[in-house]
Design a protein around this motif. Structure first.
Motif, mmCIF file in Angstrom:
data_model
loop_
_atom_site.group_PDB
_atom_site.id
_atom_site.type_symbol
_atom_site.label_atom_id
_atom_site.label_comp_id
_atom_site.label_asym_id
_atom_site.label_seq_id
_atom_site.Cartn_x
_atom_site.Cartn_y
_atom_site.Cartn_z
ATOM 1 N N VAL A 1 0.837 -1.194 0.000
ATOM 2 C CA VAL A 1 0.000 0.000 0.000
ATOM 3 C C VAL A 1 0.877 1.250 0.000
ATOM 4 O O VAL A 1 1.764 1.394 0.844
ATOM 5 C CB VAL A 1 -0.938 0.025 1.227
ATOM 6 N N THR A 2 0.643 2.129 -0.940
ATOM 7 C CA THR A 2 1.309 3.432 -0.986
ATOM 8 C C THR A 2 0.272 4.517 -0.711
ATOM 9 O O THR A 2 -0.762 4.580 -1.381
ATOM 10 C CB THR A 2 1.948 3.686 -2.364
ATOM 11 N N VAL A 3 0.546 5.342 0.300
ATOM 12 C CA VAL A 3 -0.303 6.487 0.587
ATOM 13 C C VAL A 3 0.412 7.717 0.038
ATOM 14 O O VAL A 3 1.523 8.043 0.462
ATOM 15 C CB VAL A 3 -0.573 6.641 2.096
ATOM 16 N N SER B 1 0.438 11.803 -1.263
ATOM 17 C CA SER B 1 -0.146 13.141 -1.320
ATOM 18 C C SER B 1 0.179 13.778 -2.674
ATOM 19 O O SER B 1 1.210 13.484 -3.275
ATOM 20 C CB SER B 1 0.382 14.020 -0.182
ATOM 21 N N GLU C 1 -9.918 5.534 7.178
ATOM 22 C CA GLU C 1 -9.263 4.358 7.765
ATOM 23 C C GLU C 1 -10.198 3.153 7.746
ATOM 24 O O GLU C 1 -9.795 2.034 7.392
ATOM 25 C CB GLU C 1 -8.827 4.657 9.190
ATOM 26 N N ILE D 1 -10.449 1.813 4.154
ATOM 27 C CA ILE D 1 -9.230 1.149 3.690
ATOM 28 C C ILE D 1 -9.084 -0.222 4.334
ATOM 29 O O ILE D 1 -8.749 -1.214 3.665
ATOM 30 C CB ILE D 1 -7.995 2.024 3.984
ATOM 31 N N ILE E 1 -3.167 4.893 -2.744
ATOM 32 C CA ILE E 1 -4.208 5.760 -2.201
ATOM 33 C C ILE E 1 -3.701 7.194 -2.301
ATOM 34 O O ILE E 1 -2.732 7.572 -1.641
ATOM 35 C CB ILE E 1 -4.513 5.409 -0.738
ATOM 36 N N THR F 1 -2.195 12.706 4.616
ATOM 37 C CA THR F 1 -1.476 11.512 4.180
ATOM 38 C C THR F 1 -0.607 10.966 5.313
ATOM 39 O O THR F 1 -0.580 9.750 5.575
ATOM 40 C CB THR F 1 -0.602 11.833 2.945
ATOM 41 N N ILE G 1 -3.013 9.353 8.031
ATOM 42 C CA ILE G 1 -3.591 8.043 7.719
ATOM 43 C C ILE G 1 -2.499 6.980 7.668
ATOM 44 O O ILE G 1 -2.726 5.814 8.032
ATOM 45 C CB ILE G 1 -4.407 8.097 6.399
ATOM 46 N N TYR G 2 -1.299 7.377 7.242
ATOM 47 C CA TYR G 2 -0.163 6.439 7.250
ATOM 48 C C TYR G 2 0.125 5.969 8.675
ATOM 49 O O TYR G 2 0.325 4.774 8.922
ATOM 50 C CB TYR G 2 1.060 7.124 6.650
ATOM 51 N N VAL H 1 4.807 5.834 2.529
ATOM 52 C CA VAL H 1 4.198 7.140 2.335
ATOM 53 C C VAL H 1 5.058 7.934 1.353
ATOM 54 O O VAL H 1 6.292 7.805 1.339
ATOM 55 C CB VAL H 1 4.062 7.895 3.679
#
Length: 291
Positions: free
Chosen positions: A165-167, A169, A226, A229, A246, A261, A264-265, A278
């Motif tokens: 998973v990559t979060v 911005s 959250e 996800i 995301i 970002t 949530i990370y 992130v």
């Protein structure tokens, strides 16, 4: 202790592979001196370091010492060390195209054509391809697909449930990320940009984080995001998805999106059973444009 030698053809993606290896928990050393490899492994295995997984970038840049690598790897394996070799490859046509696009000279070509350097390199490192545990051809591979491939090899399902998973911005004025799976717009939140004292700062600074997160809507948004996800990830895994991007955007990608970002990370890191990183795509773009 686990060791991976990342090698292969120049221009095939070794540097990118090492960055990904670092993201998934490896301590990475590029262009490590080959004559010191055995001593370093002995030192690391003695328990004097905090690292459990180490990746070495070794390739044609090692020069004459490259010819000793075959025997060194054999010795280390015979002594019970876990040494795996990842060989990054690509077709000659793709490598030539990449060199021409970047206007770089091949390390072995000198004043000759790039094709000659590639041909010579293939001969010199052919033994490493023969010894390799894994060979990845990046000729038609996107970076996110390389992420997934390396995650499958070096993480597997036991540690991270086989999804990364990559979060991310971003700023809407610079365009929505083309590889985003989920896109969220946080421009509904108060904008620190309009306060002169806060404008130069970013969402990595406590002052911006406090300003953005004091809005009740920000935490409501985080709670709902959250929850969604955490609902989606196991369902994506069941459908075979191994990469999830995301993207959270504001106007310039500097204040609100970076803050949300990061937040949530930090939430997703709790009880984490999947690969997670992130990234802030546009955080410095205003500064670079003199705005």
């Amino acid at each position: 202790m686990e060791y991976v030698i990342v090698t292969g053809m120049s221009g095939a993606g070794k540097s990118t592979a090492l960055k990904i290896m670092e993201d998934i928990g490896y301590f990475c050393v590029d262009n490590f001196p080959i004559p010191l490899l055995e001593k370093f492994v002995e030192f690391a295995d003695s328990g004097e370091t905090q690292y459990q997984k180490i990746a070495f970038g070794l390739d044609i840049r090692s020069g004459e010492s490259l010819k000793y690598l075959d025997q060194i790897i054999t010795n280390l394996r015979m002594n019970g060390h876990m040494i795996r070799i990842l060989f990054m490859d690509a077709s000659d046509q793709v490598l030539v195209k990449r060199y021409k696009e970047t206007r770089r000279a091949h390390p072995l070509a000198g004043t000759d054509r790039v094709e000659k350097g590639i041909e010579q390199e293939r001969r010199q490192i052919s033994f490493l391809k023969e010894m390799a545990d894994y060979i990845i051809d990046t000729s038609q591979l996107l970076t996110r697909e390389l992420h997934a491939a390396l995650g499958n090899i070096f993480l597997g399902k036991q540690e991270y449930d086989n999804i990364y998973v990559t979060v991310l911005s971003f700023g809407f004025k610079y365009g929505i990320p083309s590889d985003a799976d989920l896109v969220f717009d946080v421009r509904f939140l108060p904008n620190p940009y309009y306060l002169e004292a806060l404008r130069p700062k970013t969402g990595n600074d406590p002052e911006i984080q406090q300003f953005v997160l004091k809005a009740p809507e920000a935490n409501i948004f985080l709670d709902k995001l959250e929850d969604m996800i955490r609902f989606l990830i196991p369902n994506y895994i069941r459908e075979g998805k191994n990469q999830l991007v995301i993207a959270i955007g504001c106007t310039g990608g500097k204040h609100r999106s970076v803050t949300l970002t990061n937040a949530i990370y930090q939430r997703l890191k709790k009880n984490q059973k999947y690969g997670l990183r992130v990234e802030h795509r546009d955080i410095d773009k205003d500064a670079k444009r003199g705005k």
